[in-house]
Design a protein around this motif. Structure first.
Motif: not given
Length: 137
Positions: A68-97
């Protein structure tokens, strides 16, 4: 010395502080200052217009948001979701930040403003012509 002889000074100090705290205040009312009266001018409060925000989402074939690319005024930034590795769930100890936004900075090649003064400037800075050679006799 006995234990009671050590308590007497502390007891007298406490009673003296209590008697001092219970002294009667003066009967005179406190002096008040007169405040200046000002006219009540009407105040108009207007809300600031919200900055225009443009959000562009890119999805894969299954409909999941990839970017997702957001243009707000003069700033532009891109957001990308975190894809869990293997069978880990978001918020799990094995998942990434969580991934932070990626700001777009130092972009080159945009539209340039052209000033008419820039066209005249090279002619004014031209060196003078060389002096004429003396005529031969």
């Amino acid at each position: 010395m006995t234990r009671t002889s050590l308590l007497w000074p502390a007891l007298l100090l406490a009673l003296g502080a209590n008697a001092y705290a219970q002294s009667t205040p003066s009967q005179a009312p406190p002096k008040l200052e007169k405040l200046e009266e000002v006219a009540d001018d009407p105040i108009t409060v207007t809300a600031k217009p919200a900055p225009e925000r443009q959000i562009t989402e890119r999805r894969d074939n299954s409909g999941n948001v990839v970017e997702a690319t957001v243009k707000s005024g003069p700033s532009t930034y891109t957001l990308k979701p975190t894809h869990p590795v293997g069978s880990s769930l978001p918020g799990d100890a094995m998942s990434g930040a969580a991934r932070g936004p990626q700001w777009t900075v130092m972009t080159f090649g945009g539209k340039k403003k052209k000033n008419p003064e820039d066209d005249a400037a090279p002619e004014a800075d031209a060196p003078p012509p060389p002096p004429a050679a003396p005529a031969a006799k």
